[in-house]
Design an enzyme around this catalytic site. Structure first.
Site, PDB file in Angstrom:
ATOM      1  N   CYS A 267       0.898  -1.269   0.023  1.00 15.07           N
ATOM      2  CA  CYS A 267       0.063   0.030   0.010  1.00 15.07           C
ATOM      3  C   CYS A 267       0.835   1.316  -0.023  1.00 15.07           C
ATOM      4  CB  CYS A 267      -1.073   0.034   1.232  1.00 15.07           C
ATOM      5  SG  CYS A 267      -2.345   1.010   0.791  1.00 15.07           S
ATOM      6  N   HIS A 351      -3.795  -5.197   0.247  1.00 12.98           N
ATOM      7  CA  HIS A 351      -3.268  -5.807   1.491  1.00 12.98           C
ATOM      8  C   HIS A 351      -3.304  -7.226   1.410  1.00 12.98           C
ATOM      9  CE1 HIS A 351      -3.125  -2.283   4.217  1.00 12.98           C
ATOM     10  NE2 HIS A 351      -3.866  -1.749   3.154  1.00 12.98           N
ATOM     11  N   GLU A 353      -2.135  -9.402   3.612  1.00 10.82           N
ATOM     12  CA  GLU A 353      -2.562  -9.887   4.990  1.00 10.82           C
ATOM     13  C   GLU A 353      -4.112  -9.797   5.187  1.00 10.82           C
ATOM     14  OE1 GLU A 353      -3.319  -5.575   5.617  1.00 10.82           O
ATOM     15  OE2 GLU A 353      -1.957  -6.793   4.419  1.00 10.82           O
TER      16      GLU A 353
END
Length: 374
Positions: A267, A351, A353
């Site tokens: 990001c 993202h 994650e």
């Protein structure tokens, strides 16, 4: 009786609803997120610093809040807007209700407005400065305050959310979830990953720790010399809020790290990596915020569904020869990933994650570890 509250935008539009959470007055850039779940992760994501977040899903708060699904120690956003705040919550993991959570963390909430109309206006006009108030209900006064408030362009908001000192991190995904995600990811590599924290979501270091890495988190303004003294096997560049261009200290550090150690950015970290290599960034009209953004992986010809939260993007026309595009956002064809042609360094504008969100992009952590192992 619910307390009245209003949202005013810089274009003169005013929405009247009811307050839930804290009371008072805040300004910020008004944006929207299309996720159906994950409101607690959104509330605690430091990337929302300086923003008033509108949820497009109408019913928010119905599964309560807990001490598990947090992405930072406390919420960083300015305000929170929903169509309907559920006063009844039901979930075996719940420890409390959303309204009390907002009150405890001094976050202003607005409910009872037509969020569809607000989102359509943002999509048509673009993200705008706004003000959320329970104290001043005069339309003209509120609009003038919105016009006079600060925007995000040119501001370094990262310094408001980055840590003040280096810390070791050992919390794993398995410590926080019953799923098989963490179990499958353990590789016990033992590599030392230093995370430059510009406002990092905690699920990122959980992923690194779950893979068996030693993890050290340092403030985003840490110098390259200080980082290299920690003997990292790899350096991670985190997400964070606002405009990446004013963060010249980060650009300088990343330039010095390239070639010394593998680098991976997510990001804002992806944007900073690109800027350090000579690219430019620009502000998107209304940004990408949600858990269903399709991204095309040019290297594998596969599409992955991703979680995204950003208002700026890398300008493809400005990319230097040393960077190549690896991923594209299929909604608007913007750059969603880059790779350095000469050094072990890459970044993605989403993202992997994914807290909350899909798990399509976990392979990126493995890709980083392979670069570290070389």
């Amino acid at each position: 009786m619910p307390k009245p509250a209003k949202l005013a935008l810089e274009d003169g539009t005013v929405y009247e609803g009811h307050a839930f959470g804290a009371e008072g007055e805040v300004t910020g850039e008004v944006v929207f997120n299309t996720a159906m779940t994950g409101y607690q992760e959104i509330l605690t994501d430091p990337s929302y610093r300086g923003q008033i977040v509108t949820m497009t899903y109408p019913e928010i708060g119905n599964y309560g809040v807990n001490s598990i699904d947090i992405e930072h120690e406390s919420p960083s956003l300015s305000g929170f807007i929903v169509r309907s705040d559920s006063r009844i919550f039901s979930n075996y993991r719940a420890e409390g209700d959303l309204q009390s959570y907002l009150q405890k963390n001094n976050i202003l909430g607005l409910t009872g407005i037509d969020t569809r109309a607000l989102v359509r206006r943002i999509r048509t006009t673009g993200a705008m400065r706004g003000i959320l108030s329970t104290s001043d209900l005069n339309d003209e006064s509120l609009v003038n305050k919105a016009k006079a408030s600060q925007g995000l362009v040119g501001r370094d908001i990262v310094r408001e959310v980055m840590p003040t000192k280096a810390v070791a991190w050992d919390q794993k995904l398995d410590d926080w979830t019953e799923t098989e995600v963490g179990k499958h990811e353990r590789t016990n590599s033992g590599a030392h990953v230093v995370c430059m924290d510009f406002g990092m979501k905690w699920n990122i270091p959980r992923h690194f720790a779950s893979r068996g890495n030693q993890v050290t988190i340092v403030p985003g303004d840490t110098s390259a010399d200080e980082i290299m003294k920690k003997n990292p096997d790899g350096v991670f560049l985190s997400n964070g809020p606002g405009d990446p261009e004013p963060l010249e200290y980060a650009h300088h550090t990343i330039r010095e790290l390239l070639g010394q150690v593998p680098v991976f950015g997510i990001c804002l970290g992806h944007q900073l990596l690109s800027l350090a290599c000579g690219a430019k960034t620009f502000k998107l009209k209304f940004g990408h915020r949600g858990v269903n953004q399709p991204v095309f992986d040019i290297q594998t010809n596969k599409v992955e569904i991703t979680t995204q939260n950003h208002g700026f993007a890398v300008d493809e026309k400005s990319l230097p020869d040393c960077l190549e595009v690896t991923h594209r956002n299929l909604n608007d064809d913007t750059v969603a990933g880059v790779r350095h042609r000469e050094h072990a360094a890459f970044g993605v504008q989403y993202h992997p994650e994914a807290a909350s969100g899909p798990h399509d992009s976990h392979y990126l952590f493995e890709r980083f570890e392979k670069q570290i192992a070389k």
